[in-house]
Design a protein around this motif. Structure first.
Motif: not given
Ligand SMILES: Nc1ncnc2c1ncn2[C@@H]1O[C@H](COP(=O)(O)OP(=O)(O)OP(=O)(O)O)[C@@H](O)[C@H]1O
Ligand SMILES: [Mg+2]
Lengths: 512, 369
Positions: A46, A44, A411, A439, A41-42, A209, A17
């Motif tokens: 996923k 990460a 995330s 979450g 982690e948040n 989580h 991104f």
């Molecule tokens: N549409 C987007 N535009 C820009 N950055 C994004 C976008 N979607 C996700 N990110 C970034 O990508 C990274 C991964 O996000 P992701 O949502 O996959 O995390 P996650 O592992 O699912 O976390 P959580 O446990 O909090 O749900 C984060 O740094 C997030 O800020």
């Protein structure tokens, strides 16, 4: 034992991104008939991995093979037609359509081009039944709490293969934090269903989580950290401590600390009293008192009225009866403004619909409550604003730590932290937290619980709602028990109060 | 690498595509009118195509700026055209009844009367939307239809012509070599930007439009804000109404500001503000309004046959809207110009995602403008 061929294989996945490399060179494979946890982690990566898989996001690098054939989905619909059913992290349904319509949206049973409403309702009712849910499928989705909406999303995804005319059926089921607002019974119901699908050979990708859930249901796990692959392990080979270490890259002892930490802080004089407060269809009239510095936890099953109680106190819904007094002054309950003015803050459980403004930046979302209280003519001075925002981004470890980032791009867990920051910044007297750790990853969860303890020590009162009973028990001075939309008991916390004692209280309400 | 990233920062700026289209449209005129960009000084006044585009576009810019803040709250105001007509009718009929049409006090009073009428219209719209909870499109339809009737009542169904020099200044006069209306527009735009960005009003408007329920729970007095934006929008329309009637020294209850609401909505969308509400850009709207005015000018200079006028205009608008869509750009020009976020799956049974929707929403509106 020779390993069977994976049904799904993702190799060298890259996703960028602007300014963030969300995934770099991640491999992931999924075998038929296994439940595979995706851990991290948040932030990460996923959810991003899942969205890249199902065609929500385009791929910046890497390959995906399904059943040995290379695939690239342009949209979630294509992924679904190829046999990948997904429940996304944020409940993504139409609130004003009925439950049945939501379950069948996009694949309504038709005859000669006309939707067969009767059949749709009947099949929806059967599907809902299979999950052991007692809900009216003709009612609009918005009339149910978030947890039920989450269950409907699950029903929708597992139902895909069943309705005819769909052919292929589900090969891969993806569940991104489906259990974040469910409580024990629903989780068990879901697990039963997952086991049945697993026996049928469906491969399931599961994100949660809650480590206990992972260890209960999963066979294998893949761990991500900061968008990179840390490793793939059999669940049986890795204990929780080891897993946490892999996830955050260092040992974590805060969790243990918290278990020992007892709430010794004393509570002060009465802050808030509710007398005969109630709302038909919401919650039966109740009396409640919250003292300064007290943590009042609410325990109860899904739909027992915890959220309704909190909303009434805050004035988010208008009560039919009763009154609320704070510091001796009676509140007008026609809008939340009176409660906010008296120092009450409310973090909704539904951060998407009732919490954040996704198009605004992290900074704007964080200052929103404070700014609303000041009114539009008095903007917060820039220096003060930036300092406050930076302070809370740091305190809650919001990632990326960029106040200009759009909240919708964070995330899920980081969005939750933004919501918390918004209210903490207003320094409320009473903080209502409805599922604040929904979450949120293990490390941050411990942090937030510690935060609640220290806030209460500083004299802030907290109304705490969480699906996990242990969480409520650990933090609360007093526990309000709800059953069938009634406040049935208020117990002072102590050594003799255990989760089984609370479950008993909930159950015994049944005989009244 | 660094030029590359600078290039990307530029193409991803929210004003890039509207400005690019504007520049393109301006350039199209050059082969037909070689001195298109030249500005001449004649009799102490500046003349030239660029000056006239801004001059003739002034009322549209004003209306569109007001429309922007309404749209940002998730609303829409269809009544602006009628407000234009009412204001012009009131002001002109008042002046026409004066013994001395050139008396400054009479002209000022006439303008005040027009603005007051607009405030009443805005309050009514705001009341219906914020208090009664009526859908904005329906609520403002009432004045859109009834307002023209009122304007005709005021003018007795005739075109009132006046002969007032002070009044003529607003829409037809010159000041410091430039048309006076350009200064009026500049002041209104500057005041709007200051009101929304120097205070917290802009943030609160965007919050209300971006998530109404969350805004309520955070304690924003969204009713008050909604009433304010409808009043503001009506005021902008009123100034445009004064300008139009001043320019022609006549009030035409029937035709003044006819369909201007649709052009204004288009200008807002071209400027990059989503019809779903939330984020708004006043600068974008100004560019959007200029695009529409330039388009009208271009149609005349390149000599598009009158009967294909609207089709031509519609085609250009479609192109502009498509260019605004990140998804479309990614498909046509490759990922470099498109959003990096890839496709928003059309298949998701989701409530519409907000970011890409603006452009597609605009498409059905063209045929009428
Ligand atoms: N549409 C987007 N535009 C820009 N950055 C994004 C976008 N979607 C996700 N990110 C970034 O990508 C990274 C991964 O996000 P992701 O949502 O996959 O995390 P996650 O592992 O699912 O976390 P959580 O446990 O909090 O749900 C984060 O740094 C997030 O800020
Ligand atoms: Mg996620």
């Amino acid at each position: 034992m020779a390993e069977p061929r994976p049904v799904l294989q993702m190799t060298g996945i890259v996703k960028e991104f602007p300014g963030v490399r969300a995934l770099s060179d991640v491999d992931f494979r999924l075998f038929p008939g296994e439940i595979h946890a995706l851990m991290g982690e948040n932030g990460a990566g996923k959810s991003t991995l899942i969205k890249v898989l199902t065609g929500v996001y385009s791929l910046d690098g890497g390959t995906i093979t399904l059943d040995g054939r290379s695939v690239l989905f342009g949209s979630p619909l294509q992924a679904q037609q190829a046999g990948i059913s997904t429940v996304y992290q944020e409940v993504n349904l139409c609130p004003n359509l009925s439950v049945a319509e939501n379950i069948f949206i996009g694949r309504e049973p038709t005859r000669m081009g006309r939707i067969q409403w009767k059949r749709m309702r009947k099949e929806a009712a059967e599907l809902v039944d299979r999950l052991g849910l007692d809900i009216d499928v003709t009612a609009p989705l918005s009339s149910y709490p978030l947890a039920v909406q989450q269950l409907v999303a699950i029903v929708r995804s597992v139902g895909t293969g069943d309705s005819d005319g769909q052919g292929s059926g589900t090969k891969v089921l993806v569940l991104d934090e489906p259990t974040s607002s469910l409580d024990r019974d629903e989780v068990q119901e879901l697990f039963r269903l997952m086991r049945r699908l697993k026996d049928e050979g469906v491969a399931i990708l599961f994100v949660s989580h809650f480590l206990d859930q992972i260890y209960e249901i999963c066979d294998r796990m893949t761990v991500l950290r900061n968008g990179t692959l840390v490793g793939e392990h059999m669940v049986a080979d890795l204990d929780q401590v080891g897993l946490i270490q892999l996830m955050i890259g260092k040992a974590l002892d805060q969790l243990e600390e918290l278990h020992d930490q007892q709430l010794h802080s004393d509570v002060g004089e009465t802050l808030l009293t509710a007398e005969g407060l109630g709302r038909t269809g919401g919650i039966a009239p109740f009396d409640l008192e919250i003292k300064k510095g007290e943590v009042l936890g609410l325990a109860g099953l899904l739909g027992s009225g915890r959220t309704e109680l909190a909303r009434l106190l805050f004035g988010a819904d208008q009560p039919d009866s009763g009154k609320v007094t704070i510091g001796g002054k009676q509140l007008s309950m026609s809008a939340p403004n009176a409660a906010i003015g008296a120092g009450v803050a409310f973090c909704s459980e539904n951060r998407k619909a009732e919490g954040l403004v996704p198009d605004l930046t992290v900074r704007e979302n964080i200052i929103l409550a404070l700014q609303a209280a000041r009114g539009w003519t008095r903007p917060i001075p820039v220096a003060q604003r930036d300092e406050l925002v930076a302070k809370y981004i740091k305190a809650l470890d919001i990632r990326p730590a960029n106040p200009e980032a759009r909240v919708g791009q964070l995330s899920g867990g980081n969005q939750q932290k933004v919501l918390l920051a918004r209210w903490l910044i207003t320094q409320p007297k009473l903080l209502i937290l409805d599922e604040p750790t929904r979450g949120i990853d293990v490390g941050a969860k411990a942090e937030i619980q510690k935060l609640v303890v220290s806030l209460s020590e500083e004299g802030m009162s907290v109304l705490y709602i969480a699906a996990e009973l242990e969480e409520v028990l650990r933090l609360s001075h007093t526990i309000g028990v709800l059953r069938d939309r009634r406040l049935v008991a208020q117990l002072a916390n102590g050594p003799e109060i255990t989760s089984s004692r609370i479950m008993e209280t909930i159950a015994s309400g049944e005989h009244q | 690498m660094s030029t590359n990233s600078r290039w990307r920062a530029l193409t991803h700026h929210h004003l890039f595509w509207p400005v690019a289209v504007l520049v393109f449209l301006l350039l199209v005129n050059v082969p037909f009118t070689p001195d298109f960009f030249s500005v001449k000084m004649t009799g102490g006044h500046l003349y030239g195509s660029l000056v006239s585009i801004v001059l003739f576009g002034s009322p549209l810019i004003l209306v569109a700026v007001g429309m922007t803040v309404v749209i940002a709250t998730g609303g829409i105001d269809l009544s602006v055209g009628a407000v234009v007509a009412i204001t012009g009718a009131l002001a002109c009929s008042y002046i026409s009844h004066q013994a001395d049409q050139n008396a400054l006090s009479g002209v000022l009073l006439a303008m005040g009367l027009g603005l007051l009428a607009a405030v009443v219209c805005g309050l009514w719209n705001g009341f219906l939307v914020a208090r009664m909870g009526i859908q904005p499109i329906i609520a403002t339809l009432i004045i859109m239809v009834a307002g023209r009737g009122v304007a005709q009542l005021i003018t007795n169904g005739q075109i009132i012509t006046i002969n007032s020099d002070p009044y003529k200044l607003i829409g037809g006069g010159y000041w410091l070599t430039l048309p006076f209306s350009i200064f009026v527009v500049a002041v209104v735009v500057a005041v709007t930007v200051a009101l929304t960005r120097r205070t917290a009003l802009g943030l609160l408007i965007e919050a209300v439009g971006g998530n109404a329920e969350a805004s309520r729970l955070v304690g924003i007095r969204s009713r008050r804000i909604k009433i304010m934006v409808y009043v503001f929008c009506a005021l902008c329309a009123a100034v445009a109404g004064l300008m139009i009637s001043s320019n022609t020294s006549a009030a035409d209850g029937n035709n003044a500001g006819l369909w201007i609401e649709l052009d204004a909505i288009l200008a807002v969308v071209i400027g990059g503000t989503s019809l779903l509400g939330g984020r708004f850009s006043i600068g974008g709207t100004v560019v959007g309004a200029l695009v529409i005015q330039t388009l009208t000018t271009t149609i005349y200079t390149i000599g598009v046959p009158t009967q294909t006028n609207l089709v031509f205009k519609a085609a250009v608008v479609i192109v502009v809207c498509l260019l605004q869509s990140p998804k479309f750009r990614a498909k046509v020009f490759g990922a470099k110009f498109g959003a990096r976020f890839g496709a928003k799956g059309g298949a998701k049974p989701a409530v519409a995602e907000t970011d890409t929707a603006a452009s597609t929403d605009a498409a059905p509106k063209m045929e009428v403008s």
